[in-house]
Design an enzyme around this catalytic site. Structure first.
Site, mmCIF file in Angstrom:
data_model
loop_
_atom_site.group_PDB
_atom_site.id
_atom_site.type_symbol
_atom_site.label_atom_id
_atom_site.label_comp_id
_atom_site.label_asym_id
_atom_site.label_seq_id
_atom_site.Cartn_x
_atom_site.Cartn_y
_atom_site.Cartn_z
ATOM 1 N N ASP A 184 -28.481 -39.256 -8.900
ATOM 2 C CA ASP A 184 -28.996 -40.334 -9.739
ATOM 3 C C ASP A 184 -28.237 -41.613 -9.417
ATOM 4 O OD1 ASP A 184 -30.233 -41.762 -12.036
ATOM 5 O OD2 ASP A 184 -30.744 -39.743 -12.686
ATOM 6 N N HIS A 198 -33.949 -44.207 -8.853
ATOM 7 C CA HIS A 198 -32.667 -43.610 -9.256
ATOM 8 C C HIS A 198 -31.819 -43.293 -8.025
ATOM 9 C CE1 HIS A 198 -33.386 -43.391 -13.546
ATOM 10 N NE2 HIS A 198 -34.605 -42.925 -13.315
ATOM 11 N N GLU A 204 -39.576 -43.368 -13.093
ATOM 12 C CA GLU A 204 -38.940 -44.652 -13.355
ATOM 13 C C GLU A 204 -38.560 -45.389 -12.070
ATOM 14 O OE1 GLU A 204 -36.907 -43.769 -17.684
ATOM 15 O OE2 GLU A 204 -35.787 -43.206 -15.903
#
Length: 757
Positions: free
Chosen positions: A192, A264, A327
């Site tokens: 991440d 990410h 995202e």
């Protein structure tokens, strides 16, 4: 037919067992009691033909309670295990659906376990362990027949080790918890923005550089404070990964690794900045949230990811490889000449099409290695890759869309399955990410959406809960956040959860706490605390208190004082017609047995009145529905708990019916600003009044500047008004501007109480 024998001594007893429900989690599909009982001995004789790994696991649970001996003599055998069909190696594909099916027959003379596979045998042993635990004091297990199998093939728990890291031994403990309660999938979130946690030998800088950050955010996000302490380097070597995978396999748990892409990616880009659309420089994120810098879809990036995935797939034998896909801001892609040329060259519609191109390319490579990809529901953007499965987290719609198009889906909606949410009153709980997901809500979840027909429902592969660790600093807090909610998840995944009988389940949970106590697990005791339910009532609201214990033990005060002094016994819901603070707690024999719960009510002329919303909030932040905006409870701006409603990309248009013409001169409400989570203050607000509920007149309007100056705490003087209806329109900020996390995505709008004086 092979027969494997697990032997115990048996003694005759005249005890007759009642037909009460057993303390088993998850509860089996079918139990039939019969006369007699099986006496638990001190010495256990095991057949030497038993599957060794599973039986050794069973023995470890009782190494202090019993002595064990392996023996060939089947005449002494009182507990029998049989595989059917005759040999495991001949289990057909058709019977593969039965690999977790088992049965247990308990009579006064023997216990017989039947299963199709070693996995089924292992699950049967988990049930047997719980039965022994329940009846260890009496020493006698009632005679019964259990026929059992799970409803869902994927029953998972996720663990994020990027925001905060956990040791190999702690990860093993986590896997043990899954095994105990018949979950079968461990989703390991390994990369991440805040850290890269898996050794990749071809790219050593991923762990040399990407496994550490200069500091970490602490406290509530809105505080924007940091600890100033370097974090890391923390990562798992490939030998450690192999160790964990083997450990999980011994417990019949599949480990699914997650390598995030295309978003990410900050930790990876810090190590290899040439994989980005810009030159950087980059550093692993010290804040939580979403960041604009993502993998650039160019040849060297795909080669890098293929090489990474090669090493990952060598370490993890799982059918699925999780590639994230969530995202992913499109800001850098919009500004990147290469990306724009790629869109044009491949006739892609836009940057969402480019995301689909990215995922398709990765899927094709993973498929070429005999594996499949699974990703968060954003991989649906621009069209789903041909063989991909979807993990539906933003709600249920991703799973519905996948299933209707013939793709498998794992349901993990944040509103039911995010265990980083609060599980009790935020005022008495450790700091959490936000939301409100108590035990009863998890237990109420049905993973098969009602929108699917019988054939489409077959594509719902299962259910999973996720534990993101932004606010979880150590393993004790991991334990606290998953227990007891893991019990509810277990029963939901097994298919025997019955929300109508939640209180019965709650009793089994409390009984299971004895096991957690013996293990030294730091579980949440929110179940013991007083919970409150607010409903509409004449001249305000009614506040109903409840507890998992004897309701006669509830005591409360109405003046904000501690209930340990001069409190009254709770007998009926509290009528709230004026502003006050209710403090409550549970007592036994005069002794305080729970945390003190506190709820402040700020009563206005809208409190308890009828309210309608033109657009509904996200299911992740919808606790209490529209009534939350008129329940008399003002939200805490530092906690996104149950008092807030969240609207993704939507305006709030609320109409409140006073019931009769009412005089007022002030309107108030609050909004939030938490840009790391894509939450922005409202853009504007308008107030309207009406006497018929159809024709409204605007009486007040404010813009963004006034809202910013008020820091989201809006109080408007509107002159003397007299109307039957009031409508409040609070405008969403719209598309998040460049330079903010989640740029070019829709902003979230959070609103709490709408009050009128």
């Amino acid at each position: 037919m092979l027969r494997f024998l697990l032997v115990f001594s048996v003694f005759i007893s005249s005890c007759i067992f009642s037909q009460k429900k057993l303390n088993l989690i998850p509860y089996p599909q079918k139990i039939e009691f019969s006369e007699g009982e099986f006496t638990i001995p001190k010495a256990l004789i095991l057949s030497e033909y038993l599957p060794k790994e599973e039986t050794e696991y069973f023995k470890k649970h009782f190494d202090k309670a019993f002595t064990f001996k392996y023996e060939k003599n089947q005449n002494k055998v009182h507990i029998v295990h049989s595989f059917y069909p005759p040999t495991i190696s001949h289990v057909s594909n058709k019977d593969d659906e039965k690999k977790e099916k088992y049965s247990i027959y308990i009579s006064s003379k023997r216990i017989t376990i039947n299963s199709y596979t070693k996995q089924g045998y292992f699950l049967a042993l988990q049930t047997l362990i719980q039965l022994f635990e329940q009846y260890k004091d009496s020493g006698k297990i009632p005679a019964m027949k259990i026929e059992d199998e799970p409803k869902f093939a994927w029953r998972g728990m996720h663990l994020d080790v990027c925001r905060h890291f956990f040791t190999v031994e702690e990860v093993k403990q986590y896997i043990d918890y899954l095994a105990m309660y018949k979950l079968n999938t461990f989703h390991w979130h390994l990369t991440d923005d805040q850290g890269w946690r898996i050794e990749i030998k071809k790219y050593p800088k991923l762990t040399q550089v990407g496994s550490k950050r200069k500091e970490s955010m602490i406290g509530a996000y809105v505080d924007n404070t940091f600890d100033g302490k370097p974090y890391g380097p923390y990562f798992y070597t490939q030998d450690q990964i192999k160790e964990v995978v083997k450990y999980a396999q011994e417990r019949h748990i599949t480990v699914v690794p997650e390598i995030e892409m295309p978003g990410h990616a900050l930790a990876a880009l810090t190590a290899y900045p040439e994989l980005a659309c810009t030159k950087g420089p980059f550093e692993p994120a010290t804040k939580w949230g979403v960041f604009d810098d993502v993998f650039c879809p160019k040849d060297e990036t795909f080669k890098f990811l293929e090489n990474v995935l090669d090493e990952v797939m060598t370490l993890f034998p799982s059918e699925y490889i999780h590639i994230g896909g969530d995202e992913c801001p499109k800001t850098r892609w919009k500004e990147c000449a290469h990306c724009q040329e790629l869109i044009k060259k491949n006739n892609l519609k836009d940057e969402h099409g480019l995301q689909s191109y990215f995922i398709h390319k990765i899927e094709k490579y993973v498929n070429s290695k005999g594996r499949k990809i699974i990703g968060w529901d954003e991989i649906l953007e621009g069209g789903l890759a041909p063989n991909a499965a979807v993990m539906s987290w933003t709600g249920v719609n991703g799973g519905i869309e996948a299933a209707k198009s013939g793709h498998f889906a794992v349901m993990t909606p944040g509103s039911y399955c995010y265990f980083d949410h609060y599980q009790g009153d935020p005022a008495t709980e450790p700091n959490a990410f936000g939301g409100f997901t108590p035990l009863d809500k998890v237990y109420s979840y049905n993973p098969i959406p009602s929108e699917l027909n019988k054939e489409q429902a077959k594509f719902i592969k299962g259910v999973q809960a996720n534990l993101w660790t932004e606010y979880i600093l150590d393993f004790k807090q991991v334990q606290y956040m998953i227990f007891p909610r893991l019990f509810a998840l277990s029963e939901v995944g097994w298919g025997t959860a019955d929300p109508k009988n939640y209180k019965e389940f709650e009793g089994r949970v409390i009984n299971e706490f004895k096991v957690l106590d013996k293990m030294g697990v730091n579980y949440a005791k929110s179940i013991y605390n007083i919970t409150g339910k607010v409903t509409a009532a004449n001249n305000g609201v009614s506040y109903e208190l409840s507890t998992s214990q004897d309701p006669n033990g509830i005591r409360y005060t109405l003046d904000g004082t501690d209930p340990t002094v001069n409190s009254q016994v709770y007998k009926s819901p509290v009528s709230v017609s004026k502003s006050l603070t209710v403090k409550s707690a549970y007592f036994e024999n005069g002794q305080l047995k729970s945390a003190v719960s506190s709820q402040t009510f700020t009563v206005s002329k809208t409190t308890g009145k009828k309210i309608t919303l033109e657009q509904q909030p996200s299911e992740n932040y919808s606790f209490g529905g529209a009534f939350t905006l008129v329940d008399g409870i003002i939200g805490n701006q530092r906690q996104l708990g149950k008092t807030w409603l969240g609207f993704p990309g939507k305006d709030v248009v609320a109409t409140i019916d006073f019931g009769q013409k009412t005089q007022f001169s002030e309107v108030y409400f609050n909004t939030l600003d938490n840009k790391g989570s894509w939450i922005h203050f409202a853009k504007s607000a308008q107030i309207f009044i009406s006497d018929d509920g159809a024709n409204f007149k605007m009486i007040k309007e404010i813009g963004k500047e006034e809202i910013l100056n008020a820091k989201g705490k809006i109080k408007l003087t509107i002159g003397n008004q007299n109307s039957k209806y009031i409508k409040v329109k609070i405008e969403n900020a719209g598309i998040i501007p460049t330079g903010n996390p989640g740029a070019d995505s829709k902003a979230w709008l959070f609103v709490d109480e709408i009050g009128v004086n």
